[in-house]
Write an enzyme that holds these catalytic residues in place. Sequence first.
Site, mmCIF file in Angstrom:
data_model
loop_
_atom_site.group_PDB
_atom_site.id
_atom_site.type_symbol
_atom_site.label_atom_id
_atom_site.label_comp_id
_atom_site.label_asym_id
_atom_site.label_seq_id
_atom_site.Cartn_x
_atom_site.Cartn_y
_atom_site.Cartn_z
ATOM 1 N N ASP A 90 0.865 -1.189 0.000
ATOM 2 C CA ASP A 90 0.000 0.000 0.000
ATOM 3 C C ASP A 90 0.901 1.238 0.000
ATOM 4 O O ASP A 90 1.468 1.593 1.032
ATOM 5 C CB ASP A 90 -0.895 0.025 1.244
ATOM 6 C CG ASP A 90 -1.989 -1.032 1.233
ATOM 7 O OD1 ASP A 90 -1.864 -2.006 0.462
ATOM 8 O OD2 ASP A 90 -2.948 -0.891 2.011
ATOM 9 N N LYS A 152 -6.930 3.316 -2.880
ATOM 10 C CA LYS A 152 -7.271 3.262 -1.448
ATOM 11 C C LYS A 152 -7.544 4.674 -0.965
ATOM 12 O O LYS A 152 -6.865 5.624 -1.357
ATOM 13 C CB LYS A 152 -6.108 2.620 -0.696
ATOM 14 C CG LYS A 152 -6.251 2.572 0.815
ATOM 15 C CD LYS A 152 -5.043 1.861 1.434
ATOM 16 C CE LYS A 152 -5.000 1.995 2.937
ATOM 17 N NZ LYS A 152 -3.816 1.354 3.535
ATOM 18 N N LYS A 184 -10.013 -0.086 -1.965
ATOM 19 C CA LYS A 184 -9.870 -0.340 -0.534
ATOM 20 C C LYS A 184 -10.289 0.917 0.221
ATOM 21 O O LYS A 184 -9.747 1.999 0.003
ATOM 22 C CB LYS A 184 -8.426 -0.704 -0.176
ATOM 23 C CG LYS A 184 -8.212 -0.918 1.332
ATOM 24 C CD LYS A 184 -6.780 -1.351 1.634
ATOM 25 C CE LYS A 184 -6.498 -1.388 3.131
ATOM 26 N NZ LYS A 184 -5.107 -1.798 3.432
#
Length: 221
Positions: A90, A152, A184
């Site tokens: 991430d 995300k 996400k």
Amino acid sequence: MIELKNYIENTLLSPDANEEKLKNFFEISKKYEVFGVCINPVHIKKAKEFFSGTNTKIVTVIGFPLGANLSETKAFETKKAIEDGADEIDMVLNIGALKSKNYDFVKKDIEAVKLSSNGKILKVIIETDLLSKEEIKKACELCIEAHADFVKTSTGFVKNGVGAKVEDVKLMAETVKPHGLRVKASGGIKNLEQAQDLINAGADRLGTSSGKTILDELKEL
């Protein structure tokens, strides 16, 4: 009915995460059989050992929490994280560059991490609390161009930030899903109602430090 635990990346990214907190976090995450644990890179090796023999993915953060590292630094950090056992990456997008409309730089920054990710899942944190709707859409488009796997919402570290919002997740999903990317939602997800609303809005994963609370709520239904 969805298997909610398969959406949850239980998260511990606080700077004061000592050995006791980390051990407790690992034990709870294992007990609840969450999809993954999201941790700082320094803890990857311990996590890999602890979750050996389980299906739990080891997720780590790159360029965290500001996204302002050099691309070369992010790339090196990614390579080292994967060597240590990370299953998913991430990374934080360079938010200042995006807001400066330096789109080529932003794209190349993501590509540098993608190149070092060795085929692992790459999620790009765009920090929605700091972006307009137009900037959120543009960030998603750059992630598509750079061949990321997910977009995300948040780091959870923006002062006075809300984190994952239904309307932002909807916009992100509408932008990226036709191109095969997923979403996400993370930041401020504290209860079952929020989790379900975000999944209904298009979230494929939930990053939360409240995984136990959410799953306990589900058991009580």
